[in-house]
Motif scaffolding. Structure first.
Motif, PDB file in Angstrom:
ATOM      1  N   LEU A  34      -3.624   8.656   8.075  1.00 38.97           N
ATOM      2  CA  LEU A  34      -4.105   9.339   7.195  1.00 38.97           C
ATOM      3  C   LEU A  34      -5.610   9.318   6.565  1.00 38.97           C
ATOM      4  O   LEU A  34      -6.221  10.292   6.694  1.00 38.97           O
ATOM      5  CB  LEU A  34      -3.508   9.138   5.665  1.00 38.97           C
ATOM      6  CG  LEU A  34      -3.890   9.643   4.484  1.00 38.97           C
ATOM      7  CD1 LEU A  34      -3.754  11.431   4.278  1.00 38.97           C
ATOM      8  CD2 LEU A  34      -3.123   9.297   3.196  1.00 38.97           C
ATOM      9  N   TRP A  35      -5.950   8.115   6.683  1.00 41.29           N
ATOM     10  CA  TRP A  35      -7.288   7.649   6.368  1.00 41.29           C
ATOM     11  C   TRP A  35      -8.078   8.003   7.909  1.00 41.29           C
ATOM     12  O   TRP A  35      -9.245   8.158   7.706  1.00 41.29           O
ATOM     13  CB  TRP A  35      -7.497   6.300   5.742  1.00 41.29           C
ATOM     14  CG  TRP A  35      -6.855   6.546   4.526  1.00 41.29           C
ATOM     15  CD1 TRP A  35      -5.947   5.702   4.284  1.00 41.29           C
ATOM     16  CD2 TRP A  35      -7.130   7.222   3.218  1.00 41.29           C
ATOM     17  NE1 TRP A  35      -5.234   5.933   2.909  1.00 41.29           N
ATOM     18  CE2 TRP A  35      -6.439   6.898   2.366  1.00 41.29           C
ATOM     19  CE3 TRP A  35      -8.320   8.175   2.834  1.00 41.29           C
ATOM     20  CZ2 TRP A  35      -6.460   7.427   1.014  1.00 41.29           C
ATOM     21  CZ3 TRP A  35      -8.358   8.767   1.896  1.00 41.29           C
ATOM     22  CH2 TRP A  35      -7.290   8.299   0.939  1.00 41.29           C
ATOM     23  N   LYS A  36      -7.607   7.825   8.732  1.00 44.67           N
ATOM     24  CA  LYS A  36      -8.392   8.081  10.255  1.00 44.67           C
ATOM     25  C   LYS A  36      -8.444   9.666   9.834  1.00 44.67           C
ATOM     26  O   LYS A  36      -9.718   9.935  10.370  1.00 44.67           O
ATOM     27  CB  LYS A  36      -7.437   7.801  11.258  1.00 44.67           C
ATOM     28  CG  LYS A  36      -8.080   7.671  12.453  1.00 44.67           C
ATOM     29  CD  LYS A  36      -7.193   7.108  13.708  1.00 44.67           C
ATOM     30  CE  LYS A  36      -7.935   7.209  15.056  1.00 44.67           C
ATOM     31  NZ  LYS A  36      -7.150   7.058  16.190  1.00 44.67           N
TER      32      LYS A  36
ATOM     33  N   LEU B 295      -5.074  16.730  -2.505  1.00 46.85           N
ATOM     34  CA  LEU B 295      -5.789  15.350  -2.712  1.00 46.85           C
ATOM     35  C   LEU B 295      -4.804  14.474  -1.909  1.00 46.85           C
ATOM     36  O   LEU B 295      -3.774  14.622  -1.435  1.00 46.85           O
ATOM     37  CB  LEU B 295      -5.312  15.058  -3.951  1.00 46.85           C
ATOM     38  CG  LEU B 295      -5.831  15.785  -5.283  1.00 46.85           C
ATOM     39  CD1 LEU B 295      -5.466  15.407  -6.558  1.00 46.85           C
ATOM     40  CD2 LEU B 295      -7.420  15.533  -5.262  1.00 46.85           C
ATOM     41  N   ALA B 296      -5.665  13.380  -1.477  1.00 50.27           N
ATOM     42  CA  ALA B 296      -5.063  12.264  -0.801  1.00 50.27           C
ATOM     43  C   ALA B 296      -5.394  11.007  -1.715  1.00 50.27           C
ATOM     44  O   ALA B 296      -6.635  10.890  -2.006  1.00 50.27           O
ATOM     45  CB  ALA B 296      -5.783  12.140   0.626  1.00 50.27           C
ATOM     46  N   VAL B 297      -4.378  10.349  -2.086  1.00 52.54           N
ATOM     47  CA  VAL B 297      -4.542   8.954  -2.711  1.00 52.54           C
ATOM     48  C   VAL B 297      -4.118   7.914  -2.012  1.00 52.54           C
ATOM     49  O   VAL B 297      -3.205   8.040  -1.319  1.00 52.54           O
ATOM     50  CB  VAL B 297      -3.786   9.301  -4.106  1.00 52.54           C
ATOM     51  CG1 VAL B 297      -4.363  10.093  -4.909  1.00 52.54           C
ATOM     52  CG2 VAL B 297      -2.220   9.517  -4.194  1.00 52.54           C
ATOM     53  N   GLU B 298      -4.460   6.637  -2.496  1.00 55.44           N
ATOM     54  CA  GLU B 298      -3.790   5.518  -1.978  1.00 55.44           C
ATOM     55  C   GLU B 298      -3.685   4.485  -3.149  1.00 55.44           C
ATOM     56  O   GLU B 298      -4.788   4.173  -3.911  1.00 55.44           O
ATOM     57  CB  GLU B 298      -4.645   4.789  -0.918  1.00 55.44           C
ATOM     58  CG  GLU B 298      -4.076   3.692  -0.351  1.00 55.44           C
ATOM     59  CD  GLU B 298      -4.729   3.362   1.136  1.00 55.44           C
ATOM     60  OE1 GLU B 298      -4.138   3.767   1.976  1.00 55.44           O
ATOM     61  OE2 GLU B 298      -5.739   2.688   1.109  1.00 55.44           O
ATOM     62  N   PHE B 299      -2.884   3.684  -3.365  1.00 57.25           N
ATOM     63  CA  PHE B 299      -2.422   2.569  -4.352  1.00 57.25           C
ATOM     64  C   PHE B 299      -2.435   1.383  -3.526  1.00 57.25           C
ATOM     65  O   PHE B 299      -1.704   1.320  -2.561  1.00 57.25           O
ATOM     66  CB  PHE B 299      -1.196   3.028  -5.234  1.00 57.25           C
ATOM     67  CG  PHE B 299      -1.202   4.367  -5.920  1.00 57.25           C
ATOM     68  CD1 PHE B 299      -1.807   4.723  -6.899  1.00 57.25           C
ATOM     69  CD2 PHE B 299      -0.559   5.303  -5.233  1.00 57.25           C
ATOM     70  CE1 PHE B 299      -2.150   5.918  -7.369  1.00 57.25           C
ATOM     71  CE2 PHE B 299      -0.879   6.495  -5.682  1.00 57.25           C
ATOM     72  CZ  PHE B 299      -1.252   6.877  -6.734  1.00 57.25           C
TER      73      PHE B 299
ATOM     74  N   VAL C  21       0.855  -1.098   0.021  1.00 56.71           N
ATOM     75  CA  VAL C  21      -0.067  -0.183   0.370  1.00 56.71           C
ATOM     76  C   VAL C  21       1.236   1.236   0.126  1.00 56.71           C
ATOM     77  O   VAL C  21       1.897   1.312   0.614  1.00 56.71           O
ATOM     78  CB  VAL C  21      -0.872   0.080   1.212  1.00 56.71           C
ATOM     79  CG1 VAL C  21      -1.654   1.294   1.209  1.00 56.71           C
ATOM     80  CG2 VAL C  21      -1.876  -1.128   1.422  1.00 56.71           C
ATOM     81  N   SER C  22       0.507   2.162  -0.609  1.00 55.07           N
ATOM     82  CA  SER C  22       1.224   3.545  -0.678  1.00 55.07           C
ATOM     83  C   SER C  22      -0.038   4.647  -0.874  1.00 55.07           C
ATOM     84  O   SER C  22      -0.613   4.512  -1.775  1.00 55.07           O
ATOM     85  CB  SER C  22       2.087   3.652  -2.063  1.00 55.07           C
ATOM     86  OG  SER C  22       2.555   5.105  -1.921  1.00 55.07           O
ATOM     87  N   ALA C  23       0.340   5.699   0.182  1.00 54.48           N
ATOM     88  CA  ALA C  23      -0.978   6.748   0.070  1.00 54.48           C
ATOM     89  C   ALA C  23       0.108   7.944   0.265  1.00 54.48           C
ATOM     90  O   ALA C  23       1.270   8.114   0.569  1.00 54.48           O
ATOM     91  CB  ALA C  23      -1.648   6.455   1.561  1.00 54.48           C
TER      92      ALA C  23
ATOM     93  N   TRP D 209       4.435  11.059   1.491  1.00 61.07           N
ATOM     94  CA  TRP D 209       4.056   9.610   1.252  1.00 61.07           C
ATOM     95  C   TRP D 209       4.038   8.848   2.427  1.00 61.07           C
ATOM     96  O   TRP D 209       4.891   9.086   3.516  1.00 61.07           O
ATOM     97  CB  TRP D 209       5.294   9.030   0.324  1.00 61.07           C
ATOM     98  CG  TRP D 209       5.264   9.676  -1.090  1.00 61.07           C
ATOM     99  CD1 TRP D 209       5.912  10.648  -1.479  1.00 61.07           C
ATOM    100  CD2 TRP D 209       4.252   9.257  -2.113  1.00 61.07           C
ATOM    101  NE1 TRP D 209       5.443  10.988  -2.788  1.00 61.07           N
ATOM    102  CE2 TRP D 209       4.564   9.946  -3.419  1.00 61.07           C
ATOM    103  CE3 TRP D 209       3.291   8.344  -2.154  1.00 61.07           C
ATOM    104  CZ2 TRP D 209       3.845   9.986  -4.480  1.00 61.07           C
ATOM    105  CZ3 TRP D 209       2.562   8.154  -3.135  1.00 61.07           C
ATOM    106  CH2 TRP D 209       2.682   8.893  -4.388  1.00 61.07           C
ATOM    107  N   ALA D 210       3.246   7.961   2.652  1.00 63.50           N
ATOM    108  CA  ALA D 210       3.116   7.308   3.605  1.00 63.50           C
ATOM    109  C   ALA D 210       2.911   5.546   3.078  1.00 63.50           C
ATOM    110  O   ALA D 210       2.112   5.429   2.212  1.00 63.50           O
ATOM    111  CB  ALA D 210       1.605   7.222   4.404  1.00 63.50           C
ATOM    112  N   LYS D 211       3.997   5.237   3.510  1.00 63.49           N
ATOM    113  CA  LYS D 211       4.416   3.669   2.939  1.00 63.49           C
ATOM    114  C   LYS D 211       3.935   2.711   4.109  1.00 63.49           C
ATOM    115  O   LYS D 211       3.553   1.564   3.810  1.00 63.49           O
ATOM    116  CB  LYS D 211       5.610   3.612   2.493  1.00 63.49           C
ATOM    117  CG  LYS D 211       5.658   3.974   1.201  1.00 63.49           C
ATOM    118  CD  LYS D 211       7.103   3.959   0.212  1.00 63.49           C
ATOM    119  CE  LYS D 211       6.715   4.645  -1.006  1.00 63.49           C
ATOM    120  NZ  LYS D 211       8.229   5.180  -1.388  1.00 63.49           N
ATOM    121  N   ALA D 212       4.389   2.880   5.388  1.00 62.93           N
ATOM    122  CA  ALA D 212       4.136   2.225   6.459  1.00 62.93           C
ATOM    123  C   ALA D 212       2.650   2.008   6.750  1.00 62.93           C
ATOM    124  O   ALA D 212       2.053   3.005   6.415  1.00 62.93           O
ATOM    125  CB  ALA D 212       4.910   2.485   7.740  1.00 62.93           C
TER     126      ALA D 212
END
Ligand SMILES: Cc1cc2nc3c(=O)[nH]c(=O)nc-3n(C[C@H](O)[C@H](O)[C@H](O)COP(=O)(O)OP(=O)(O)OC[C@H]3O[C@@H](n4cnc5c(N)ncnc54)[C@H](O)[C@@H]3O)c2cc1C
Ligand SMILES: Cc1cc2nc3c(=O)[nH]c(=O)nc-3n(C[C@H](O)[C@H](O)[C@H](O)COP(=O)(O)OP(=O)(O)OC[C@H]3O[C@@H](n4cnc5c(N)ncnc54)[C@H](O)[C@@H]3O)c2cc1C
Lengths: 455, 455
Positions: free
Chosen positions: A314-316, A272-276, A217-219, A304-307
């Motif tokens: 972020l989503w919280k 923008l907040a994105v997640e892959f 996951v990467s956001a 970038w948030a990878k952990a």
């Protein structure tokens, strides 16, 4: 309606799981909206499909309305007992009946919430992706055709419900769909009941389509010089076909509220907040491509948030945007709007809405599931000032009309309830009459959540 | 039914686009199945929605059935005029009305075929992915809820139709859906009409969800030591969450037929054909991962197609499997079966079916869209030998029963038509009664494709 004998029979069926306690009735007269209504005459807490069917038989015998209730988080007064009757609260029907990992299927009772389901699934490697901000019940989510942040990647309840068990008006029990991934066998009753807001029957079981927890996951968040730049970046990213799990827009007022509420230090610009989701290499490639596109629209301040815990934070934060915005105007209440337009009309819809709000007496931060063309303005009103509510209603009405003018819909995900009934004719024209005929044939006594959905 | 005055009025409306020529009637009395029926009394070739609505008004005034006709490729006698009436052939309503590239939407008339649509789209960078083997019409594909090889990656007609224009029995015209990617506004009438096989109304326009032509494509075939190994490889690949555009199974008899018919030299063992769409790096990664998984199940004889024309040749071969199989038994006719089961039951369903066919007097190569749990046996019968047809019907019936026993459906994509009406009660139980009530309320005179879908 002969209420007294109906309640006697229901009490004989359920014992003290039929309640007329004032606190219980009052709880079920509330909603997450400005809409108020009378309380139901009683609240039933069934344990089994058989009990729900028996309730429906008693209700039909005495012409008493039945109103389904999940978690009570819907935003247009959907679950209010406008003409009285018995609210059927699915709180105690909240079990996971079966998980078939090989088939990525779960069978659940309607009262389970999405967080409880995902907690249950944690060790299976699977998850259920539909995530309205609130911890809604799966029955309520199906009934409102809910979506949320992950719909751009995983679809809405329309796409993730494979089958249902339904108690019809009168008590007949039917099953729709199958456990196969697709079927061409007859009318798509599953899709007909998903989004029917409890007006055609009560959902007593759902067969859900689960997804594999992503390997990687990467956001990221990034700020933009203007609303239009952020929205145009979304359009370009969608058109490049970059697969995204989430792509969310927050205007600068929303970002400021989140910074204050969730202790973030995001740039207070349109964001923008994105997640892959995908394989490690796939996710990295998608993130890089997105970064390039975004830079072309002037994006800045990438984080970038990878952990996993960084993504979760972020989503919280994103899911806490609603209380954050509420807290930004102390004492305020919110009128939450919800429209959805074709992607090509998104920039125009958002900008016209922002201008309309700016010219009104009330604040209204804007945020949304922009990959779907779906956005909300959270209109903040002073409950002591009736002019605020009037202004909010007028803004909401113009948002819906604007969405229709641009080829969109009056509600992307929240549904109709009481708040949007007056707009159904404008969206559907003669097709609303078809909905009315379907309602009349499946619920001829108009006992299932009456006063909703049809004229 | 007062046919003569109805035909007079229709002729006044359409001129010589209302035909009673014997050759035209005979053409519309045929189907791609063993099912035969009487010819319609006339065939109408409308040009506009207004003409279709006028036909429906005339039909209602004189109690004359109307039967929609797209390309006539359906496999269960769907479009046959079992009680006579007027067949409405959409051949001349085949225009692309509008393509909105930014929104990835096309509005089309129902008579356009999928190949014509994709030819039209070639230079737009977009395509429509649903591909039943035959060159079906979009209206017919929506009416049967068609899918095909690409459904595992892109969904079926259920997922790719955003909205419809419908002429109801009696001539009222409604529009369902919107141009927004999603909506929670009311009952999902689009989904109700998709798959309704012309029994609730005639589709006069579709709003379709287009997809971006993939940047890179990679396809492969590989042979397996056994049917079970091939199917287990599919299950494992699906569970790894590797995104696939297509994954098809061909048994060794099918491979042999394709080799002979399409001049291929594939290993005559159970075979999988897969295709990946995405970025060049993404496609390569997915292909490698698939290769590793497949090798673990004993796969051999990999052939990779990376050039566009190689991929095209591969899928041309796959789409020609039906005539190839037909040609493998000279003079034979085919009874094409179609079931769909949960992935976990796929190996059992395929193996039991193969054993059942092996014990019968007729050959029946098996192939399928196995990523969806969907497969077909092409039962080859000698039309001069009635015992063959009896054996084929019995095999088809046992396949459907087996699918139901395993939690699946009697038809994954071909639909009900005449051939599977007798199995609807077994699949749906009381829910079939709900379908009947919906039909009765939307078509009270039973004029829309009568004799189909409901009891
Ligand atoms: C802060 C916040 C954020 C939100 N964000 C989103 C979002 O991003 N996306 C989104 O889609 N929604 C969102 N919502 C709205 C809400 O969460 C959804 O509408 C949700 O689907 C409602 O589920 P519920 O269980 O609370 O249903 P309820 O409110 O209890 O009921 C909703 C409707 O469903 C019916 N119903 C409930 N259970 C059944 C049943 N078993 N059978 C038949 N009918 C039943 C009720 O009668 C009623 O008509 C948000 C709400 C809040 C408060
Ligand atoms: C070799 C071969 C391979 C096939 N492979 C597949 C496959 O892989 N997947 C798959 O899904 N199918 C497959 N099929 C079946 C067939 O192609 C599909 O069922 C297709 O969707 C039928 O479309 P059509 O235009 O030919 O419809 P028709 O056969 O003309 O009609 C089908 C039904 O739709 C109704 N209808 C047609 N047009 C309208 C309209 N405008 N409004 C309302 N009702 C209408 C008719 O009344 C009828 O009930 C295959 C068929 C063949 C011959």
């Amino acid at each position: 309606m002969s209420l007294a004998p109906a309640l006697d029979e229901m009490r004989a069926l359920l014992g003290d799981r039929l309640s007329t306690a004032p606190a219980v009735l009052a709880h079920h007269a509330q909603s997450e909206s400005h809409i108020t209504a009378r309380a139901p005459d009683a609240v039933a807490f069934p344990l089994t499909t058989g009990e729900v069917a028996a309730l429906a038989r008693i209700a039909a015998a005495h012409a008493v309305p039945l109103i389904g209730w999940g978690a009570g988080t819907s935003l247009e007064g959907h679950a209010l007992a406008v003409t009285g009757g018995v609210t059927v609260d699915f709180r105690d029907m909240a079990a996971v009946i079966e998980v078939r990992s090989e088939d990525r299927i779960a069978r659940v009772q309607p009262g389970i919430t999405r967080m409880a389901l995902n907690a249950w699934l944690r060790d299976t490697g699977l998850f259920f992706p539909v995530d309205p901000g609130a911890d809604a019940s799966l029955g309520g989510m199906a009934a409102t055709r809910a979506s949320g942040t992950a719909a751009v990647g995983y679809g809405t309840m329309r796409d993730n419900v494979l089958g249902l068990e339904i108690v019809l008006a009168g008590g007949e029990v039917i099953r729709t769909g199958s456990q196969a991934p697709k079927s061409s066998a007859g009318y798509d009753l599953t899709a007909l009941f998903v989004g029917s807001e409890g007006t055609l029957g009560l959902i007593t079981e759902l067969t859900l389509h689960l997804h594999g927890q992503p390997e990687a996951v990467s956001a990221a968040t990034c700020g933009f010089p203007s609303m239009a730049a952020a929205v145009d970046c979304v359009i370009a990213t969608m058109q490049m076909g970059i697969p995204m799990a989430r792509i969310e827009f927050l205007d600068s007022a929303t970002v400021a509220a989140c910074n204050a509420h969730s202790n973030m230090a995001l740039p207070e610009t349109p964001l923008l907040a994105v997640e892959f989701h995908g394989s490690p290499a796939g996710v990295q490639e998608q993130a890089e491509r997105f970064g390039e596109i975004a830079a072309g629209f002037g994006a800045d301040g990438f984080r970038w948030a990878k952990a996993e815990e960084d993504c979760r934070a972020l989503w919280k934060m994103r899911h806490a945007a609603y209380p954050a915005i509420l807290a930004s105007r102390p004492g305020a209440k919110a009128v939450i709007t919800d429209v959805c337009v074709p992607i090509s009309a998104l920039a125009q819809a958002v900008e016209e809405t922002a201008a309309d709000i700016a010219g009104s007496p009330i604040p209204g931060p804007i945020l949304g599931h922009v990959g779907d063309g779906n956005f909300h303005a959270i209109l903040l009103i002073d409950p002591a000032n009736p002019d605020d509510l009037t202004a909010a209603k007028a803004l909401a009405h113009r948002m819906a009309e604007r969405a229709l003018r641009l080829g969109g819909t009056i509600t992307g995900e929240h549904g109709i309830g009481l708040g949007k009934l007056g707009l159904m004719a404008a969206e559907h024209g003669a097709a609303w009459g078809v909905m009315d005929r379907i309602k009349a044939t499946l619920d001829p006594m108009n006992l299932m959540n009456p006063g909703k959905m049809v004229p």
